[in-house]
Design an enzyme around this catalytic site. Structure first.
Site, PDB file in Angstrom:
ATOM      1  N   ASP A  52       3.081  -3.207  -9.928  1.00  0.00           N
ATOM      2  CA  ASP A  52       1.857  -3.075  -9.146  1.00  0.00           C
ATOM      3  C   ASP A  52       1.531  -1.578  -9.064  1.00  0.00           C
ATOM      4  O   ASP A  52       2.402  -0.736  -9.280  1.00  0.00           O
ATOM      5  CB  ASP A  52       2.123  -3.666  -7.753  1.00  0.00           C
ATOM      6  CG  ASP A  52       1.020  -3.337  -6.785  1.00  0.00           C
ATOM      7  OD1 ASP A  52      -0.155  -3.525  -7.143  1.00  0.00           O
ATOM      8  OD2 ASP A  52       1.356  -2.867  -5.666  1.00  0.00           O
ATOM      9  N   ASP A  79      -1.070   0.374  -6.454  1.00  0.00           N
ATOM     10  CA  ASP A  79      -1.197   0.951  -5.107  1.00  0.00           C
ATOM     11  C   ASP A  79      -0.069   0.487  -4.189  1.00  0.00           C
ATOM     12  O   ASP A  79       0.155  -0.711  -4.007  1.00  0.00           O
ATOM     13  CB  ASP A  79      -2.559   0.569  -4.503  1.00  0.00           C
ATOM     14  CG  ASP A  79      -3.713   1.026  -5.400  1.00  0.00           C
ATOM     15  OD1 ASP A  79      -3.627   2.140  -5.938  1.00  0.00           O
ATOM     16  OD2 ASP A  79      -4.681   0.255  -5.571  1.00  0.00           O
TER      17      ASP A  79
END
Ligand SMILES: [Zn+2]
Length: 425
Positions: free
Chosen positions: A251, A253
């Site tokens: 991922d 952020d």
């Protein structure tokens, strides 16, 4: 398709490893580097080989002969006077009537050549450069491309570079049309990059084939020992995209960069502590490092595709400064709910890629031939873990508060801790 291997380099920097033989004859795992390369080509059906030699050329010619012993046909061009690294191509022009592979024998590589050639044919350019990210983009020449992989600029390491840039470096392997040899050049020596290839940047006739496969120069003793180690431990062959790959999906952020809610301002993009170190460990482990991120800011009209590209260039530049790189970035620009001011209606759809749906991981698996059961998804939200599970991957969660709600295989305080646990460190 014919293959031209440039084996004429002097190899002065590596004389402390082997001083009396040409660089391509240096042994890795008891075989000359050039023999590994020829083996890799033969297995994939490339048997028509021309080797250009100069320095100690007779050692190469004596060893390989006409190639029969190695299951291939080899011809040589023996450069009596220095012609520059592309001069020989003009001398053997009559042999090169169709597109050919041009390979530099100073590197060790094991790549899916047919995949590379298919890309070249699909793009239809005169030249396709094999490119890859490396661990030191800040002092490497850079290839700058558009979104269709056409090469816009080819910067040498001394040239001014943009503030942010993709980690994309020329690896010295090419598919080339003989049309580029129609050019009249009257200098006594001809330099491949400077005189033949770089002038094609920005013309739409040269493309970049970005690959995660193993291609490393072994031009210094340190690099030679690193490459030998990788070879012995199986990492050189394993990364050939003809073989099933394993990946650690990441991922963005809150995992790679500090979480600020919807990131719309590039100045808010700051790496998480230890993220570069973690990704560097992934790079050295044999896993691919691939970003999987929802970016509904595109659908919301808050960030344009160009701005997102620039944010990702910053991510690559910051990671590169610490010796880490990403093999690929996949993002979902969509969002399902319509009816907001400023939104971009074309992205307001129910898609197959928005996490927790597995679409981005499934696309990456197709593009990079990835075995998802051997792969991991790491993120800081429930949707990251669900996305990983939906794709059939193992999962790691960076979020202590969610640990009772989310059924991840591993829980860590940050990316580095998760990666250490996955790699068993
Ligand atoms: Zn989507």
């Amino acid at each position: 398709m014919k293959v031209v291997i440039m084996a004429g380099g002097k190899g002065t920097r590596i004389t402390s490893v082997a001083s009396d033989i040409p660089k391509p004859m240096i042994k890795i795992d008891d075989k000359p580097v050039l023999e590994h390369e020829i083996e890799c080509l033969r297995k994939q059906g490339f048997k028509d080989i021309i080797i250009t030699v100069s320095h100690f050329g007779s050692i190469i010619m004596d060893y390989f002969g006409d190639g029969k012993k190695f299951g291939v046909n080899i011809k040589y061009f023996n450069e009596k006077e220095p012609l520059g690294n592309a001069g020989a191509l003009f001398k053997i022009k009559d042999e090169l009537t169709e597109d050919f592979l041009l390979l530099n024998a100073d590197a060790i590589f094991d790549i899916d050549f047919n995949r590379f050639v298919d890309f070249h044919k699909k793009k239809g350019g005169l030249v396709t450069l094999f490119t890859h990210p490396n661990s030191h983009p800040y002092d490497s020449g850079l290839i700058i491309t558009d979104s269709n992989d056409s090469v816009l600029k080819w910067l040498s390491k001394e040239d001014d570079r943009p503030l942010n840039y993709k980690n994309l470096v020329n690896a010295g392997l090419h598919v080339i049309s003989p049309k580029i040899l129609e050019k009249n050049i009257d200098t006594p020596k001809i330099d491949l990059d400077r005189q033949l290839l770089k002038p094609l940047a920005g013309t739409g006739l040269m493309y970049s084939y970005k690959s995660s496969e193993y291609v490393k120069d072994m031009g210094t003793p340190d690099r030679f020992y690193a490459v030998s180690k990788d070879f012995k431990e199986g990492r050189v062959k394993a990364k050939n995209l003809g073989n099933k790959q394993k990946a650690i999906f990441l991922d963005r952020d809150g995992t790679i960069n500090k979480s600020v809610g919807f990131l719309t301002n590039i100045n808010d993009f700051v790496l998480e502590d230890g993220a570069a170190e973690a990704i560097k460990k992934i790079n050295n482990s044999g896993y691919l490092a691939i970003v999987i991120t929802n970016q509904p800011v595109i659908a919301r009209g808050e960030v344009s595709l160009d701005e997102l590209d620039e944010i990702h260039n910053k991510m690559e530049r910051l990671l590169g400064a610490e010796g880490a790189y990403l093999d690929a970035i996949y993002y979902c620009p969509h969002h399902p709910d319509k009816g907001f001011v400023g939104e971009r209606i074309e992205y307001k759809i129910v898609c197959d890629c928005r996490k927790p749906k597995p679409g981005m991981i499934l696309n990456a698996a197709k593009d990079y031939n990835i075995d998802l059961e051997k792969s991991w998804m790491i993120g800081d939200f429930k949707n990251d873990v669900l996305c990983g599970k939906n794709a059939g991957c193992k999962t790691a969660l960076i979020n202590q508060e969610l640990k009772n709600d989310v059924d991840a295989d591993i829980i860590g305080l940050n990316l580095l801790e998760c990666v250490n646990k996955i790699l068993g460190e």
